[in-house]
Write an enzyme that holds these catalytic residues in place. Structure first.
Site: not given
Ligand code: URA
Length: 247
Positions: A115
């Site tokens: 993310d």
């Molecule tokens: N899980 C999440 O919620 N976000 C990420 O970036 C990676 C794993």
């Protein structure tokens, strides 16, 4: 067994490493901007055996910038917060802007995504088979996340994460392979799947919330402490094997 020879011209070498069209690569040589193993080359048709292990790492420089020849590119980035993993990022800059243009021209792709607000270890490659294998749910390469939670994490929440929680897109529970509280609001959690927003959704499912998320490990490959935020480097052969290891 000896490796089969792979003899290519300097022009091909530059082209394969992302230095532009063949014509552009030829011009770079003619203009005296290319050095191989410290020597300026002026003839782009000169050949070199890129499979010759005795000459590894094969180093060259273009415009004074040093490069290592890599038949396939495998790299790691210490992703900063505030970068999106898509090529055409919408609301934040793309992680690809953190890579030099030859690597972008080689069309390296991120292995899975983080993310925009997640930091830490992100791999890239132009080896489609490697990307597929690493990202495939069947391969189950474990990934370790360091999670800061908005409320202190309870024993019961840890138990639920280890036992399995149901997320909204599937009735099959997902569970952490390992989950360790390292401070009252800090968890180290290992996951074998790579579902969308998985860490955040798992923490919500146990009535907590992710305040900050960092990926510190993929397989046996740990993000090196000397790789600064926003920095990248090529993986060594040992690191490449470690990254795809299931432990
Ligand atoms: N899980 C999440 O919620 N976000 C990420 O970036 C990676 C794993």
């Amino acid at each position: 067994m000896p490796r089969p020879k792979n003899i290519i011209s300097i022009e091909q070498l530059l082209f394969s490493q992302g230095f532009g069209t063949r014509k552009r690569c030829r011009v770079l040589v003619i203009e005296g901007l290319v050095q191989i193993n410290g020597e300026t080359v002026n003839d782009s048709s000169l050949t070199i055996d890129v499979s010759d292990e005795s000459a590894w790492p094969l180093t060259f420089s273009v415009n004074g910038e040093a490069w290592e020849y890599h038949a396939k590119a495998y790299l790691m980035l210490n992703k900063p917060a505030g970068y999106e993993c898509s090529q055409k990022a919408k609301s934040h800059p793309s992680v690809y802007t953190l890579l030099p243009s030859p690597l972008r021209l080689r069309d390296v792709q991120s292995v899975g995504r983080l993310d925009q607000d997640t930091t830490g270890l992100l791999l890239f490659s132009d080896d489609g088979q490697f990307i597929h294998q690493m990202a495939s749910p069947k391969h189950h390469v474990p990934k370790v996340y360091e999670i800061t939670t908005s409320s202190p994490i309870s024993d019961q929440q840890i138990r639920r994460l280890l036992d399995g929680v149901v997320l909204d897109d599937s009735p099959t529970p997902v569970r952490a392979l390992a989950c360790e509280r390292t401070a009252p609001s800090h968890l180290k959690m290992t996951l074998a799947q790579g579902k969308y927003h998985q860490v955040k959704r798992m923490l919500s499912a146990v009535d907590n919330h992710v305040a900050a998320l960092h990926r510190s490990q993929i397989g046996n490959l740990v993000l090196p402490s000397n790789l600064g935020t926003g920095e990248w480097r090529f993986l060594t052969v040992t690191e490449l094997l470690a990254a795809s290891s299931r432990q």
